[in-house]
Design a protein around this motif. Structure first.
Motif, PDB file in Angstrom:
ATOM      1  N   VAL A  87       0.826  -1.240   0.078  1.00 41.90           N
ATOM      2  CA  VAL A  87       0.024   0.059  -0.071  1.00 41.90           C
ATOM      3  C   VAL A  87       0.929   1.172   0.086  1.00 41.90           C
ATOM      4  N   LEU A  88       1.895   1.169   0.916  1.00 44.37           N
ATOM      5  CA  LEU A  88       2.617   2.380   0.819  1.00 44.37           C
ATOM      6  C   LEU A  88       3.391   2.727  -0.364  1.00 44.37           C
ATOM      7  N   THR A  89       3.797   1.684  -1.137  1.00 44.45           N
ATOM      8  CA  THR A  89       4.322   1.929  -2.428  1.00 44.45           C
ATOM      9  C   THR A  89       3.670   2.437  -3.655  1.00 44.45           C
ATOM     10  N   SER A  97      11.800  11.018  -0.433  1.00 45.91           N
ATOM     11  CA  SER A  97      11.834   9.862   0.655  1.00 45.91           C
ATOM     12  C   SER A  97      12.510  10.365   1.734  1.00 45.91           C
ATOM     13  N   PRO A  98      12.336   9.667   2.995  1.00 43.56           N
ATOM     14  CA  PRO A  98      13.274  10.164   4.147  1.00 43.56           C
ATOM     15  C   PRO A  98      14.735  10.062   3.940  1.00 43.56           C
ATOM     16  N   ASP A  99      15.156   9.146   3.039  1.00 41.88           N
ATOM     17  CA  ASP A  99      16.631   9.021   2.845  1.00 41.88           C
ATOM     18  C   ASP A  99      16.887  10.258   2.038  1.00 41.88           C
ATOM     19  N   GLU A 100      16.313  10.929   1.277  1.00 38.57           N
ATOM     20  CA  GLU A 100      16.708  11.904   0.427  1.00 38.57           C
ATOM     21  C   GLU A 100      16.651  13.253   1.378  1.00 38.57           C
ATOM     22  N   ALA A 101      15.803  13.266   2.198  1.00 37.49           N
ATOM     23  CA  ALA A 101      15.818  14.460   3.314  1.00 37.49           C
ATOM     24  C   ALA A 101      17.080  14.199   4.155  1.00 37.49           C
ATOM     25  N   TYR A 102      17.314  13.037   4.577  1.00 40.64           N
ATOM     26  CA  TYR A 102      18.617  12.831   5.311  1.00 40.64           C
ATOM     27  C   TYR A 102      19.714  13.321   4.712  1.00 40.64           C
ATOM     28  N   VAL A 103      20.012  12.805   3.461  1.00 41.18           N
ATOM     29  CA  VAL A 103      21.180  13.397   2.549  1.00 41.18           C
ATOM     30  C   VAL A 103      21.444  14.602   2.333  1.00 41.18           C
ATOM     31  N   TYR A 104      20.173  15.453   2.020  1.00 44.85           N
ATOM     32  CA  TYR A 104      20.084  16.736   1.941  1.00 44.85           C
ATOM     33  C   TYR A 104      20.509  17.255   3.191  1.00 44.85           C
ATOM     34  N   LEU A 105      19.835  17.010   4.130  1.00 47.81           N
ATOM     35  CA  LEU A 105      20.468  17.726   5.447  1.00 47.81           C
ATOM     36  C   LEU A 105      21.885  17.432   5.874  1.00 47.81           C
ATOM     37  N   THR A 106      22.423  16.423   5.731  1.00 49.29           N
ATOM     38  CA  THR A 106      23.881  15.882   5.968  1.00 49.29           C
ATOM     39  C   THR A 106      24.693  16.871   4.967  1.00 49.29           C
ATOM     40  N   ASN A 111       8.330  19.442   6.068  1.00 49.58           N
ATOM     41  CA  ASN A 111       6.911  19.597   5.446  1.00 49.58           C
ATOM     42  C   ASN A 111       6.890  18.164   4.645  1.00 49.58           C
ATOM     43  N   VAL A 112       5.609  17.469   5.001  1.00 52.03           N
ATOM     44  CA  VAL A 112       5.505  16.297   4.149  1.00 52.03           C
ATOM     45  C   VAL A 112       4.028  16.014   3.693  1.00 52.03           C
ATOM     46  N   SER A 113       3.896  15.546   2.584  1.00 50.00           N
ATOM     47  CA  SER A 113       2.644  15.242   2.084  1.00 50.00           C
ATOM     48  C   SER A 113       2.855  13.737   1.435  1.00 50.00           C
ATOM     49  N   VAL A 114       1.651  13.252   0.838  1.00 49.42           N
ATOM     50  CA  VAL A 114       1.904  12.293  -0.065  1.00 49.42           C
ATOM     51  C   VAL A 114       0.980  12.282  -1.062  1.00 49.42           C
ATOM     52  N   ARG A 115       1.081  11.368  -2.247  1.00 52.98           N
ATOM     53  CA  ARG A 115       0.122  11.459  -3.494  1.00 52.98           C
ATOM     54  C   ARG A 115       0.194  10.369  -4.105  1.00 52.98           C
ATOM     55  N   GLU A 151       5.224   9.834   9.870  1.00 55.12           N
ATOM     56  CA  GLU A 151       4.401  10.703   9.373  1.00 55.12           C
ATOM     57  C   GLU A 151       3.976  10.231   7.957  1.00 55.12           C
ATOM     58  N   ILE A 152       4.730   9.704   6.844  1.00 54.79           N
ATOM     59  CA  ILE A 152       4.295   9.272   5.627  1.00 54.79           C
ATOM     60  C   ILE A 152       3.258   8.018   5.835  1.00 54.79           C
ATOM     61  N   GLU A 153       3.657   7.148   6.563  1.00 46.84           N
ATOM     62  CA  GLU A 153       2.632   5.945   6.888  1.00 46.84           C
ATOM     63  C   GLU A 153       1.336   6.407   7.606  1.00 46.84           C
ATOM     64  N   ARG A 154       1.306   7.612   8.344  1.00 49.41           N
ATOM     65  CA  ARG A 154       0.182   8.072   8.922  1.00 49.41           C
ATOM     66  C   ARG A 154      -0.624   8.527   7.875  1.00 49.41           C
ATOM     67  N   GLN A 155      -0.062   9.139   6.931  1.00 49.12           N
ATOM     68  CA  GLN A 155      -0.939   9.881   6.016  1.00 49.12           C
ATOM     69  C   GLN A 155      -1.663   8.888   4.982  1.00 49.12           C
ATOM     70  N   VAL A 156      -0.531   7.855   4.732  1.00 49.89           N
ATOM     71  CA  VAL A 156      -1.050   7.068   3.612  1.00 49.89           C
ATOM     72  C   VAL A 156      -2.361   6.163   4.344  1.00 49.89           C
TER      73      VAL A 156
END
Ligand code: ADP
Ligand code: ZN
Ligand code: MG
Length: 489
Positions: free
Chosen positions: A10-12, A175-184, A210-214, A243-248
């Motif tokens: 479902v997540l994917t 993805s959370p990983d992209e946010a992680y590398v961006y902040l890093t 800031n997070v949303s899903v589509r 948060e992604i899982e919660r929104q989905v």
């Protein structure tokens, strides 16, 4: 850790969209609008004055160093620095904000339209930077630690007036990983150019997400939630995941994501609603009347730009083209400015960047890590490592001997030539010396010599091994081969 009820399948179906708002404390000696020192851990309310206490009649004066560091950051993030920007009052009431407003840039920020390239597991990705603006920090409310903390909150205003920049990204992360590398990457580049130490534990780097899903394939963004209180890299990733899982889950069960601010709770690993869009503050922004607009002339911008060191991403590319080293190694070697400087000094002494890169990223970093040391105070000087590589390239040391010598250099801080000399470790390439050892080995192994002469050439490996052993690893293997062949006819 929160366990989600939504299945992976479902997540994917959904694509997360993430934009970050990152606050960075600028590494100035003094505050942004007064000359109080910026100092972590000072006794409460000692680094304060009428300006940062918000006393009536006190007037702010903008720190030049703060502006220059903010410009440094803007350039590193490839932003266009505006020749004209201004400050505004962002009004709200909170006990740690004695002025009753924060001074921040609003409609005319310092810099805009930038980007940052990050390395994700899937390759290079460009994240848009919407804007970089300057603002002052609030003080700190202390809710516990006092014997009457159940009844009182204490306020420490040492932090009030500390210079910050806010870096707002485009909603470009997926993805959370992209946010992680961006902040890093933000942390690395700002540390590298000396804008900030970016120590998250000291609150020098803070992040709201800031997070949303589509649904995948959908063009329109979904409704976003803003998650606050992400004060470590690990929490950022975990909070986003949750948060992604919660929104989905919400959308899958027929609900709708509400536009709201949520708080990440470290204990439960969940985000909880803090205020909805309707409850959002009206900050009643208006231009700060006590400060003149900020003008950044071409000349000033040029001056600041010229002082900036080569950016890590540029250095990474240059290392690859100039020394022919792999992207991964170039990345490792430009993680900090000190690592890059060390590598370049060693490569220069060696006259060979590629081999030097292997020694730095491999053996040397291994030794440093094991000893809990930084490269900036490496017991092995860059020039000495370069010398070691040069000795290998000149054929005076075998790679194996060099590997034994490096730890000794690390221990003593001595040049490799000094250790080689003292321990008599020079590689033996001299034919006369080798012939003597070869003859001894031939005399001691008549059976193998017979086999070789009968056509079993594979024994050669054994004989070379014997010579190497007899020479304590110092014989030059290529030369040994030659001498052996000659001697055996
Ligand atoms: P606001 O009006 O709430 O301040 P902005 O448009 O200024 O929203 O964006 C604030 C941050 O939220 C930016 O980092 C931006 O990239 C991100 N953002 C905006 N829209 C979305 C969305 N639909 N999903 C995820 N992030 C978003
Ligand atoms: Zn002050
Ligand atoms: Mg906004």
């Amino acid at each position: 850790m929160a366990v989600s009820a939504v299945a992976e399948s479902v997540l994917t179906k959904y694509e997360p969209v993430i934009g970050l708002e990152v606050h960075v404390q600028l590494g100035t000696k003094t505050k942004i609008f007064c000359s109080c020192p910026v100092e972590f851990g000072a006794a409460p309310n000692t680094n304060v004055c009428p300006v940062c206490l918000g006393l009536p009649g006190a007037l702010p004066v903008l720190s030049r160093q703060a502006v220059e560091l903010a410009i440094d950051a803007a350039i590193a993030l490839h932003c266009k620095v505006n020749p004209f920007s201004r400050f505004a009052r962002k009004n709200y009431f909170y006990p740690d904000l004695p002025k009753g407003y924060q001074i921040s840039q609003y409609d005319q920020p310092l810099a805009e339209h930038g980007y940052l390239d990050v390395l994700t597991p899937a390759g290079k990705k460009r994240i848009g930077v919407t804007r970089v603006h300057m603002e002052d920090d609030a003080g700190k409310s202390i809710h516990d630690g006092f014997k009457d903390s159940d009844r009182y909150t204490y306020v420490d205003l040492n932090r009030s007036g500390t210079p910050l920049i806010e870096i707002v990204s485009e909603p470009d992360m997926r993805s959370p990983d992209e946010a992680y590398v961006y902040l890093t990457e933000i942390k690395q580049v700002l540390q590298y150019i000396g804008v900030s130490d970016c120590d998250m534990e000291k609150g020098q780097l803070r992040c709201d997400a800031n997070v949303s899903v589509r649904l995948r394939g959908e063009q329109k963004f979904g409704t976003k939630a803003e998650v606050k209180n992400l004060n470590s890299f690990r929490f950022l990733k975990m909070a986003l995941q949750h948060e992604i899982e919660r929104q989905v889950e919400l959308i899958e069960s027929g609900g709708k994501v509400a536009q709201e601010t949520r708080l990440y709770n470290v204990e439960t690993g969940r985000t909880v609603g803090m205020r909805s869009k309707e409850q959002a503050h009206d900050y009643r922004y208006f231009p700060e009347p006590d400060l003149v607009p900020l003008r950044v002339s071409e000349h000033w911008l040029h001056e600041v730009k010229n002082r900036l060191p080569e950016l890590p991403a540029d250095r990474r590319d240059r290392f690859m083209s100039e020394y022919g080293i792999r992207e991964y190694d170039a990345q490792v070697l430009t993680l900090t400015r000190e690592t890059g400087d060390y590598f370049e000094a060693a490569a220069k002494a060696a006259g060979d960047g590629k081999t030097t890169a292997n020694w730095v990223t491999g053996d040397l970093m291994g030794l440093l890590k094991a000893a809990g040391k930084e490269i900036s105070n490496s017991p092995v000087k860059a020039e000495h490592l370069g010398e070691l590589v040069a000795l290998i390239n000149k054929g005076e040391l075998s790679g194996k001997l060099a590997k034994d010598i490096l730890p000794k250099m690390f221990e003593t801080g001595e040049a490799p030539s000094v250790i080689v000399e003292r321990e008599g470790l020079k590689q033996i390439s001299d034919t006369g010396a080798l012939e003597k050892i070869v003859d001894e080995v031939i005399a001691a192994n008549p059976k193998q010599v017979e086999q070789y002469k009968a056509g079993k050439t594979a024994v050669m490996g054994f004989l070379v091994g014997q010579v190497m052993k007899a020479s304590r690893g110092q014989a030059n293997p290529a030369a040994v081969n030659e001498v052996l062949k000659k001697r055996l006819g």
